[in-house]
Scaffold this motif. Structure first.
Motif, PDB file in Angstrom:
ATOM      1  N   ALA A   1       0.822  -1.212   0.000  1.00  0.00           N
ATOM      2  CA  ALA A   1       0.000   0.000   0.000  1.00  0.00           C
ATOM      3  C   ALA A   1       0.853   1.257   0.000  1.00  0.00           C
ATOM      4  N   GLN A   2       2.179   1.102   0.244  1.00  0.00           N
ATOM      5  CA  GLN A   2       3.093   2.238   0.245  1.00  0.00           C
ATOM      6  C   GLN A   2       3.735   2.469  -1.130  1.00  0.00           C
ATOM      7  N   TYR A   3       3.497   1.570  -2.074  1.00  0.00           N
ATOM      8  CA  TYR A   3       4.092   1.720  -3.402  1.00  0.00           C
ATOM      9  C   TYR A   3       3.469   2.908  -4.117  1.00  0.00           C
ATOM     10  N   ASP A   4       4.283   3.617  -4.876  1.00  0.00           N
ATOM     11  CA  ASP A   4       3.744   4.658  -5.755  1.00  0.00           C
ATOM     12  C   ASP A   4       2.932   3.989  -6.861  1.00  0.00           C
ATOM     13  N   GLY A   5       1.735   4.443  -7.057  1.00  0.00           N
ATOM     14  CA  GLY A   5       0.876   3.857  -8.094  1.00  0.00           C
ATOM     15  C   GLY A   5       0.117   2.630  -7.638  1.00  0.00           C
ATOM     16  N   TYR A   6       0.189   2.314  -6.326  1.00  0.00           N
ATOM     17  CA  TYR A   6      -0.489   1.113  -5.802  1.00  0.00           C
ATOM     18  C   TYR A   6      -1.979   1.101  -6.126  1.00  0.00           C
ATOM     19  N   ARG A   7      -2.661   2.195  -5.814  1.00  0.00           N
ATOM     20  CA  ARG A   7      -4.119   2.211  -6.010  1.00  0.00           C
ATOM     21  C   ARG A   7      -4.479   2.104  -7.492  1.00  0.00           C
ATOM     22  N   LYS A   8      -3.752   2.830  -8.326  1.00  0.00           N
ATOM     23  CA  LYS A   8      -4.032   2.755  -9.761  1.00  0.00           C
ATOM     24  C   LYS A   8      -3.843   1.338 -10.276  1.00  0.00           C
ATOM     25  N   TYR A   9      -2.801   0.684  -9.801  1.00  0.00           N
ATOM     26  CA  TYR A   9      -2.512  -0.678 -10.267  1.00  0.00           C
ATOM     27  C   TYR A   9      -3.644  -1.635  -9.884  1.00  0.00           C
ATOM     28  N   VAL A  10      -4.092  -1.566  -8.636  1.00  0.00           N
ATOM     29  CA  VAL A  10      -5.154  -2.466  -8.186  1.00  0.00           C
ATOM     30  C   VAL A  10      -6.462  -2.171  -8.918  1.00  0.00           C
ATOM     31  N   VAL A  11      -6.795  -0.908  -9.061  1.00  0.00           N
ATOM     32  CA  VAL A  11      -8.042  -0.524  -9.732  1.00  0.00           C
ATOM     33  C   VAL A  11      -8.050  -1.004 -11.180  1.00  0.00           C
ATOM     34  N   ALA A  12      -6.916  -0.864 -11.880  1.00  0.00           N
ATOM     35  CA  ALA A  12      -6.849  -1.289 -13.279  1.00  0.00           C
ATOM     36  C   ALA A  12      -6.810  -2.803 -13.419  1.00  0.00           C
ATOM     37  N   THR A  13      -6.220  -3.496 -12.439  1.00  0.00           N
ATOM     38  CA  THR A  13      -6.083  -4.954 -12.522  1.00  0.00           C
ATOM     39  C   THR A  13      -7.385  -5.672 -12.224  1.00  0.00           C
ATOM     40  N   LEU A  14      -8.178  -5.134 -11.305  1.00  0.00           N
ATOM     41  CA  LEU A  14      -9.422  -5.794 -10.887  1.00  0.00           C
ATOM     42  C   LEU A  14     -10.624  -4.925 -11.254  1.00  0.00           C
ATOM     43  N   PRO A  15     -11.130  -5.077 -12.465  1.00  0.00           N
ATOM     44  CA  PRO A  15     -12.251  -4.236 -12.915  1.00  0.00           C
ATOM     45  C   PRO A  15     -13.557  -4.489 -12.167  1.00  0.00           C
ATOM     46  N   GLN A  16     -13.683  -5.633 -11.474  1.00  0.00           N
ATOM     47  CA  GLN A  16     -14.920  -5.937 -10.757  1.00  0.00           C
ATOM     48  C   GLN A  16     -15.026  -5.203  -9.424  1.00  0.00           C
ATOM     49  N   LEU A  17     -13.902  -4.645  -8.931  1.00  0.00           N
ATOM     50  CA  LEU A  17     -13.908  -3.975  -7.633  1.00  0.00           C
ATOM     51  C   LEU A  17     -14.749  -2.699  -7.652  1.00  0.00           C
ATOM     52  N   LYS A  18     -15.467  -2.478  -6.533  1.00  0.00           N
ATOM     53  CA  LYS A  18     -16.228  -1.245  -6.343  1.00  0.00           C
ATOM     54  C   LYS A  18     -15.625  -0.383  -5.235  1.00  0.00           C
ATOM     55  N   TRP A  19     -14.961  -1.057  -4.260  1.00  0.00           N
ATOM     56  CA  TRP A  19     -14.363  -0.351  -3.134  1.00  0.00           C
ATOM     57  C   TRP A  19     -12.958  -0.885  -2.892  1.00  0.00           C
ATOM     58  N   LEU A  20     -12.016   0.015  -2.618  1.00  0.00           N
ATOM     59  CA  LEU A  20     -10.650  -0.371  -2.277  1.00  0.00           C
ATOM     60  C   LEU A  20     -10.232   0.390  -1.027  1.00  0.00           C
ATOM     61  N   ASP A  21      -9.881  -0.349   0.012  1.00  0.00           N
ATOM     62  CA  ASP A  21      -9.468   0.245   1.297  1.00  0.00           C
ATOM     63  C   ASP A  21     -10.507   1.217   1.848  1.00  0.00           C
ATOM     64  N   GLY A  22     -11.771   0.852   1.666  1.00  0.00           N
ATOM     65  CA  GLY A  22     -12.856   1.652   2.223  1.00  0.00           C
ATOM     66  C   GLY A  22     -13.237   2.872   1.402  1.00  0.00           C
ATOM     67  N   LYS A  23     -12.611   3.075   0.267  1.00  0.00           N
ATOM     68  CA  LYS A  23     -12.911   4.223  -0.585  1.00  0.00           C
ATOM     69  C   LYS A  23     -13.504   3.741  -1.902  1.00  0.00           C
ATOM     70  N   GLU A  24     -14.621   4.324  -2.281  1.00  0.00           N
ATOM     71  CA  GLU A  24     -15.309   3.906  -3.504  1.00  0.00           C
ATOM     72  C   GLU A  24     -14.480   4.268  -4.734  1.00  0.00           C
ATOM     73  N   ILE A  25     -14.487   3.373  -5.711  1.00  0.00           N
ATOM     74  CA  ILE A  25     -13.746   3.581  -6.953  1.00  0.00           C
ATOM     75  C   ILE A  25     -14.661   4.286  -7.955  1.00  0.00           C
ATOM     76  N   GLU A  26     -14.336   5.505  -8.282  1.00  0.00           N
ATOM     77  CA  GLU A  26     -15.140   6.276  -9.231  1.00  0.00           C
ATOM     78  C   GLU A  26     -14.855   5.825 -10.665  1.00  0.00           C
ATOM     79  N   ARG A  27     -15.810   6.063 -11.538  1.00  0.00           N
ATOM     80  CA  ARG A  27     -15.648   5.674 -12.938  1.00  0.00           C
ATOM     81  C   ARG A  27     -14.466   6.406 -13.577  1.00  0.00           C
ATOM     82  N   SER A  28     -14.348   7.679 -13.261  1.00  0.00           N
ATOM     83  CA  SER A  28     -13.245   8.469 -13.820  1.00  0.00           C
ATOM     84  C   SER A  28     -11.889   7.958 -13.323  1.00  0.00           C
TER      85      SER A  28
END
Length: 402
Positions: free
Chosen positions: A126-153
């Motif tokens: 979770a400390q990696y630069d680009g961590y959230r972007k990587y997870v969001v792009a890798t798992l398209p079925q996710l709606k929430w990551l670490d308690g924060k909703e993933i927006e379409r944009s």
């Protein structure tokens, strides 16, 4: 090491009448479990599984849980995301505060098409630069990551930057794996040093370990901040206090090995404290039933209700002792003496001093068929005055016949 046994699962399944095959939810948190096992064979209907705050190093033996919807593995020693492909219904996965550094292992979650929530906060990745972007792009079925909703944009942006972020993540992951290899080697060397030191103490009789590290244990490992999981700071005196300070204040990296080391230390302290507590317990003296001068005492150690009736019409005493209805009669022992009656109920004595002398040989005891109570019938010994009157009446008749 705590194992997941059938007995443990049944005890934690009280809400399901201790039935495990139809169990849909179970909580095995804070049990010091070090391995996931048997659940995929015994509890195929599980939908919710709580395993947080244990010592589990690997996700395993859950692939057959086809109906599992929520898996909580927070606060464990997990380093990879694996072996979850078979959990077809998985919707929420909580890996908060573990040791997941290989963030690329989230690729395995692509097969979990129903996964909507993922928690990786508190992990090295979770400390990696680009961590959230990587997870969001890798798992398209996710709606929430670490308690924060993933927006379409946000997802669109993550997909656009995916190649660049993927390369960045790869470099950080490789650097982390090299660091972890060194940490494992240091932990192994430290263990060897401690084993050697146990045979060769220092000049002052104390044991020393490597202190050339740079990080301290996280605050939740300190006994002053986590009193529920840690032993008392000073359970046995000043020596123990100094030993605690030496252990908890020495520098240490935050790794699965250091967490296990802290757990082992706390377990040893707890067992030592329990052992001292057992040794310090006073031996309970035997219950005094008869005084030195031969006087019987009233005793009700099993704390049973009772009544003593003076049946004057039949010249007897009747004791009604409220022993438990379902208690086996073999666990009850009755002893009638001229001046008292004693009943042992599961080896606990009930003793009652009688107001008059009775005949032990003519006494009887039986269980009530309605209440289960013990009913003891004790005929009285004829009073001395009555005996004297009978004697003088007979003597008078003899003299009057002359």
């Amino acid at each position: 090491m705590v194992l997941i046994t059938e007995d443990l699962i049944r005890r934690r399944a009280e809400h399901n009448n201790c039935e495990i095959f139809s169990l849909e939810e179970i909580s095995l948190h804070q049990q010091d479990v070090e391995r996931i096992e048997h659940l995929d064979k015994w509890c195929r209907e599980l939908k919710i599984l709580y395993l947080q705050n244990n010592l589990i190093p690997k996700i395993e033996n859950v692939g057959r849980l086809k109906k599992l919807e929520y898996l909580n593995l927070a606060l464990n020693n997990i380093e990879k995301i694996e072996n979850l492909e078979g959990c077809e219904s998985l919707q929420k996965l909580d890996l908060t505060v573990n040791f997941v550094g290989e963030v690329s292992t989230i690729q395995s979650l692509k097969h979990n098409l129903h996964l909507r929530e993922l928690y990786l906060v508190g992990n090295p990745c979770a400390q990696y630069d680009g961590y959230r972007k990587y997870v969001v792009a890798t798992l398209p079925q996710l709606k929430w990551l670490d308690g924060k909703e993933i927006e379409r944009s946000e997802r669109i942006q993550a997909l656009q930057d995916y190649r660049q972020v993927q390369q960045q993540i790869k470099e950080e992951e490789e650097a982390y794996l090299l660091r972890r290899a060194r940490e494992r080697q240091e932990a192994q060397n430290k263990s060897c040093t401690q084993q050697s030191a146990s045979r060769n103490p220092g000049f002052d009789g104390r044991w020393y370990t490597d202190i050339n590290n740079t990080f301290y244990r996280p605050i939740f490992f300190r006994p002053t901040e986590n009193k529920e999981n840690c032993p008392d700071v000073n359970p046995g005196g000043e020596d123990e206090d100094q030993e605690d300070k030496a252990f908890w204040q020495q520098p240490s990296q935050y790794t699965p090995e250091s967490r296990l080391e802290a757990h082992r230390y706390m377990e040893e302290k707890r067992k030592s404290k329990e052992s001292k507590s057992e040794d310090g317990k006073k031996v309970k003296p035997p219950r005094t039933m008869i005084t030195q001068d031969g006087r019987a005492l009233n005793v009700n150690e099993p704390k049973l209700d009772f009544s003593l009736v003076d049946d004057e019409e039949n010249n007897q005493f009747i004791l009604d002792l409220g022993i438990y209805r379902h208690l086996d009669t073999s666990l009850v022992d009755v002893d009638v003496q001229p001046n008292y009656v004693r009943v042992l109920v599961k080896s606990k004595p009930f003793q009652l001093v009688l107001p008059e002398e009775v005949k032990p040989d003519s006494s009887s005891a039986k269980r009530s068929q309605t209440t289960g109570h013990l009913v003891v019938t004790m005929p009285k010994v004829p009073a001395a005055m009555d005996t004297d009157i009978t004697y003088w009446d007979a003597t008078y008749r003899q003299f009057s016949s002359f």
